[in-house]
Design an enzyme around this catalytic site. Structure first.
Site, PDB file in Angstrom:
ATOM      1  N   PHE A  68      39.697   8.334 -45.496  1.00 33.29           N
ATOM      2  CA  PHE A  68      40.419   9.166 -46.451  1.00 33.29           C
ATOM      3  C   PHE A  68      41.674   8.446 -46.920  1.00 33.29           C
ATOM      4  O   PHE A  68      42.380   7.844 -46.116  1.00 33.29           O
ATOM      5  CB  PHE A  68      40.859  10.486 -45.823  1.00 33.29           C
ATOM      6  CG  PHE A  68      39.753  11.409 -45.415  1.00 33.29           C
ATOM      7  CD1 PHE A  68      39.333  12.421 -46.258  1.00 33.29           C
ATOM      8  CD2 PHE A  68      39.145  11.279 -44.168  1.00 33.29           C
ATOM      9  CE1 PHE A  68      38.327  13.291 -45.871  1.00 33.29           C
ATOM     10  CE2 PHE A  68      38.138  12.145 -43.780  1.00 33.29           C
ATOM     11  CZ  PHE A  68      37.720  13.155 -44.640  1.00 33.29           C
ATOM     12  N   ASP A  69      41.966   8.548 -48.195  1.00 33.12           N
ATOM     13  CA  ASP A  69      43.326   8.266 -48.635  1.00 33.12           C
ATOM     14  C   ASP A  69      44.191   9.444 -48.204  1.00 33.12           C
ATOM     15  O   ASP A  69      43.702  10.564 -48.097  1.00 33.12           O
ATOM     16  CB  ASP A  69      43.361   8.116 -50.162  1.00 33.12           C
ATOM     17  CG  ASP A  69      44.775   7.953 -50.670  1.00 33.12           C
ATOM     18  OD1 ASP A  69      45.437   6.988 -50.279  1.00 33.12           O
ATOM     19  OD2 ASP A  69      45.214   8.826 -51.451  1.00 33.12           O
ATOM     20  N   LYS A  70      45.477   9.202 -47.936  1.00 33.59           N
ATOM     21  CA  LYS A  70      46.330  10.299 -47.469  1.00 33.59           C
ATOM     22  C   LYS A  70      46.890  11.113 -48.624  1.00 33.59           C
ATOM     23  O   LYS A  70      46.588  12.302 -48.769  1.00 33.59           O
ATOM     24  CB  LYS A  70      47.500   9.758 -46.628  1.00 33.59           C
ATOM     25  CG  LYS A  70      48.433  10.873 -46.126  1.00 33.59           C
ATOM     26  CD  LYS A  70      49.655  10.315 -45.423  1.00 33.59           C
ATOM     27  CE  LYS A  70      50.695   9.795 -46.390  1.00 33.59           C
ATOM     28  NZ  LYS A  70      51.385  10.884 -47.160  1.00 33.59           N
TER      29      LYS A  70
ATOM     30  N   LYS B 226      43.952  -1.616 -48.227  1.00 34.54           N
ATOM     31  CA  LYS B 226      42.944  -0.555 -48.113  1.00 34.54           C
ATOM     32  C   LYS B 226      41.540  -1.116 -48.346  1.00 34.54           C
ATOM     33  O   LYS B 226      40.579  -0.688 -47.699  1.00 34.54           O
ATOM     34  CB  LYS B 226      43.245   0.571 -49.111  1.00 34.54           C
ATOM     35  CG  LYS B 226      44.533   1.328 -48.793  1.00 34.54           C
ATOM     36  CD  LYS B 226      44.754   2.490 -49.753  1.00 34.54           C
ATOM     37  CE  LYS B 226      46.033   3.228 -49.425  1.00 34.54           C
ATOM     38  NZ  LYS B 226      46.290   4.378 -50.324  1.00 34.54           N
TER      39      LYS B 226
END
Length: 822
Positions: free
Chosen positions: A500-502, A684
């Site tokens: 997940f991206d935050k 990322k």
């Protein structure tokens, strides 16, 4: 001289390219690399609100920026003009086997680079220097396939659905009536044979009629396939029926064709349900709209709406265009687009001119989408997208395009069939001569070989995967999830790790004031009043959070007077409040000013350990206290992450550019297994690569804009909140149309169910062939029982796949919100 760079938007250079992985992008890059002075050409993924770009590194001493730009634009125009894309809605392709035959024929046509065909749809890429649209129409016409309406050579073409549906419905009904007639005639012959003394010639005539009716449509399919050098299932069934008739077994030959045609027709009817569910998306938009011009209201066609038009939306009417609310309040049912079960409250924008200038920045509380249903309040809508560019139109096009995207299993079974069918024919010949060599008569040997031919026909195998993919894609669309074909569907159904991206995915995407800790003897209201007063003169995001949330806590309390405000970049703000100096800023700034005593330092350190961003407030000679801010988790984040474990996800990872302590804090709040903080955007991508190496497959969930590079490197990229975002729709493999994280577990569960059904179908179809072939070779099963079992397995496979249309997501552990976040 240092190399220079030029970045050009891909949609401008190549309007027809779907994304940075399109073949035309490779062609353009290869062309430009040959230019003098160009050192490097590469694609930069969509990010920060920009589409994908082509980045050109050139030597200014050898060429100029103008020359490079002109070359790129001219090359792009040449490639766009030469390599064309089509997505046509067609009639005359009512089942998967027919679609495969048409696709194989088109791929052999001069100038056709790629052809993907599914019932009702044809997607083509072709070289316009070698062929043209009219020639391709002619190719389809020769195959008895017609365009449902006029079509354009674009990827978002959407020719008439109604005519397409009516034509194929009529064709399907004809097939069904022929099949019913064939079965009825055969049954009449069977009853006459066993209950009366009618003559053999009359019975033979009845069974022959039944065979002709049952084989009427199969003959056309078989002839087309044979002309193209392919032996399809229809051909195998016709050969088996002819073989049975040649040895006087008219009854069994007719039974074969009658049941084959009946199964074929019912298969088409069943798959039509899935196609209808997809086509229904395009029918949601009304055909007309009420426009207010020069003080009067006029009814116009939706296709004639222009940007900036003011549309009147009546209560309980469908919204005709994408736009924003100018006047009125109401609740809008967006379930058809986003899958939200509860209507969403809508309100006017605060600044119409600003909203018109930047429509993508309009909050969800004021955005309206074509095809959604207005509630009880009238609304005035300003149009921001033409009908062909609306979110619903793009979604319908992408879903239809997804139908033509085969899954890995489907591609494997297609390759298997190409080898298997000739193998079956060779086996039949071997059984024929082996039987004769072992002493059987020619009649018995031929009968047994025809039984083997029926048993080995891979009807169920051919339909096993595409029927499940079609049904799952259709159901996902109904639930507000875009799945771009069978590949992402199958991959998501088998992976066990999700990243997940935050910011904006697991969290709200904006900081909130969560802690107000006043120093000993200080009134918390005084602390807040000074902080809000000073931060009112700053445009920093943290200042906005203090103003918004601190002001809400203070209610209507008057703020003190502030003068001589000075912003210290990256550290805080100073000013004069009620005649005394004040500072609102970081721990380091207050420490440098001598305002940080031991108690405040301990409080700040403790809050930082809990993942807070710290603001210290001082006024005069005293430190008033500490404010803790945090990008708070979404209300549904913890429950959504927990739901993933229930559908088989065993590892969750959060990727964040924030400090590791902040990332750890958010991860604990929402139940994420691992938090990887301090990541730059390129880190990322590295993190996703590492996860793929460790887990084999990984899904990445983000907003589809800032996270585009990581989404592209994941096995499955999932964008959330994609409604209204072209970049999210283009870059993601799966798009959650609504801003609702709970949909993630829904689509994973649907993909898991689809993968199970595909496996079940493959086991049943292959298992039936594995049982019937030895049984018919041994003579234990004749043509009649083989036909019943063969066609029965096909119908079971289709019915099993259609269960996906009834898929129900698990009940949400949270009550859905009525109003969207601003």
């Amino acid at each position: 001289m240092r190399p220079a760079k030029l970045a050009l938007d891909l949609p401008v250079l190549l309007p027809d390219a779907l994304d940075g992985r399109d073949r035309c992008v490779e062609r353009l890059s290869d062309t430009l690399r040959e230019a003098n002075g160009l050192d490097e050409v590469h694609v930069v993924a969509a990010a920060d609100g920009h589409p994908a770009r082509l980045c050109l590194h050139y030597d200014p001493a050898a060429t100029s920026l103008t020359r490079i730009r002109t070359l790129a634009e001219r090359s792009g125009a040449t490639i766009t003009d030469r390599y064309r894309h089509l997505l046509w809605t067609v009639t005359g392709i009512s089942h998967v086997r027919r679609a495969r035959t048409v696709a194989e024929t088109l791929r052999r046509a001069t100038g056709v680079i790629e052809a993907d065909v599914t019932p009702g749809l044809v997607r083509l890429e072709f070289d316009s220097t070698l062929t043209d649209i009219e020639a391709l129409r002619g190719q389809l016409s020769d195959l008895d396939v017609q365009l449902a309406d006029r079509a354009r050579a674009t990827t978002d073409d959407d020719p008439g659905h109604d005519e397409h549906g009516d034509h194929d419905h009529r064709h399907g009904r004809r097939e069904l009536w022929f099949a019913i007639a064939a079965s009825t005639v055969w049954l009449a012959g069977f009853l006459l044979e066993h209950l009366t003394d009618v003559g053999d010639d009359a019975l033979t005539a009845l069974f022959a009629i039944a065979g002709v009716l049952g084989g009427w449509f199969a003959v056309r399919e078989a002839a087309t396939a044979v002309r193209n050098g392919r032996f399809e299932i229809d051909f195998l069934m016709l050969v088996a029926a002819a073989g049975a008739a040649s040895i006087g077994r008219w009854e069994e030959g007719a039974l074969l064709l009658a049941l084959f045609s009946l199964g074929h027709a019912l298969e088409g009817v069943a798959l039509g349900r899935a196609r209808a569910a997809i086509a229904a998306l395009a029918e949601l938009t009304p055909s007309t709209a009420i426009v207010r011009r020069l003080g009067a209201e006029h009814t116009v066609a939706v296709d004639d709406l222009q940007l900036g038009d003011l549309v009147v939306v009546r209560p309980h009417a469908r919204i005709p265009a994408d736009g924003f609310v100018v006047a009125g309040t109401s609740s809008v049912d967006q379930s058809a687009l986003t899958g939200e079960s509860i209507p969403v409250d809508k309100q006017p924008v605060a600044d119409v001119e600003r909203a018109a200038a930047a429509p993508d920045d309009v909050t969800a509380a004021s955005r309206l989408y074509s095809g959604t249903m207005n509630g009880s309040g009238p609304l005035d809508l300003q149009v921001t997208r033409r009908a062909a560019d609306s979110t619903l139109a793009k979604l319908a096009t992408l879903v239809r395009d997804a139908e033509t995207q085969g899954s890995p299993t489907q591609r494997f079974t297609d390759r298997f069939e190409r080898v298997f069918v000739p193998f079956v024919l060779a086996t039949v010949v071997a059984v024929l001569f082996a039987g004769r060599a072992l002493g059987s008569s020619w009649t018995d040997a031929l009968y047994r070989s025809m039984a083997v031919l029926v048993a080995a026909g891979p009807c169920a195998l051919a339909i096993a995967t595409p029927s499940a993919v079609l049904a799952a894609v259709a159901r996902a669309g109904q639930l507000g999830v875009l799945v771009k074909g069978g590949g992402p569907l199958e991959h998501l159904g088998t992976l066990r790790a999700v990243a997940f991206d935050k910011t904006g995915t697991l969290t709200e995407g904006r900081p909130r004031l969560v802690d107000v800790v006043a120093a000993a003897g200080i009134d918390p209201e005084r602390l807040l009043a000074v902080a809000v007063a000073v931060e009112s003169h700053s445009d920093h995001p943290l200042a906005a959070a203090v103003r918004r949330d601190g002001g809400a806590r203070l209610g209507g309390i008057p703020l003190p007077r502030v003068e001589r405000v000075v912003s210290i970049t990256g550290r805080g703000v100073t000013g004069v409040v009620d005649g005394a100096p004040a500072t609102v800023g970081s721990v380091a700034l207050l420490d440098a000013q001598g305002h940080l005593d031991a108690d405040i330092a301990r409080t700040a350190s403790q809050l930082q350990a809990d993942g807070r961003t710290i603001i210290v407030v001082a006024h005069g000679s005293r430190t008033l206290g500490v404010l803790g801010l945090m990008d708070t988790p979404r209300d549904d984040a913890a429950a959504s992450v927990a739901a993933l474990a229930g559908v088989g996800i065993h590892r969750t990872v959060m990727l964040s550019g924030d400090h590791q302590r902040v990332a750890d804090s958010i991860a604990r709040c929402v139940g994420i297994d691992e938090a990887w903080g301090d990541l730059m955007p390129e880190d990322k991508v590295t993190a996703i690569t590492r996860l793929r190496e460790e887990e084999g497959k990984v899904a990445m969930v983000g907003d589809g804009v800032n996270d585009a590079p990581a989404l592209a490197h994941a096995t499955v990229g999932i964008a959330m909140g994609a409604a209204g975002s072209d970049i999210a729709l283009e870059t993601a493999d799966i798009a959650l149309m609504g801003d609702d994280l709970s949909r993630l577990a829904t689509v994973v569960g649907l993909s898991r169910r689809a993968s199970r059904i595909i496996r079940q179908n493959l086991v049943l179809s292959v298992g039936m062939v594995a049982f019937l072939v030895p049984a018919t070779i041994a003579g234990a099963v004749g043509i009649g029982p083989a036909v019943v079992l063969h066609e029965g397995s096909t119908l079971i496979v289709v019915a099993n796949a259609l269960r996906l249309l009834a898929f129900r997501p698990p009940a949400s552990p949270l009550s859905p919100r009525r109003s969207p976040r601003a």
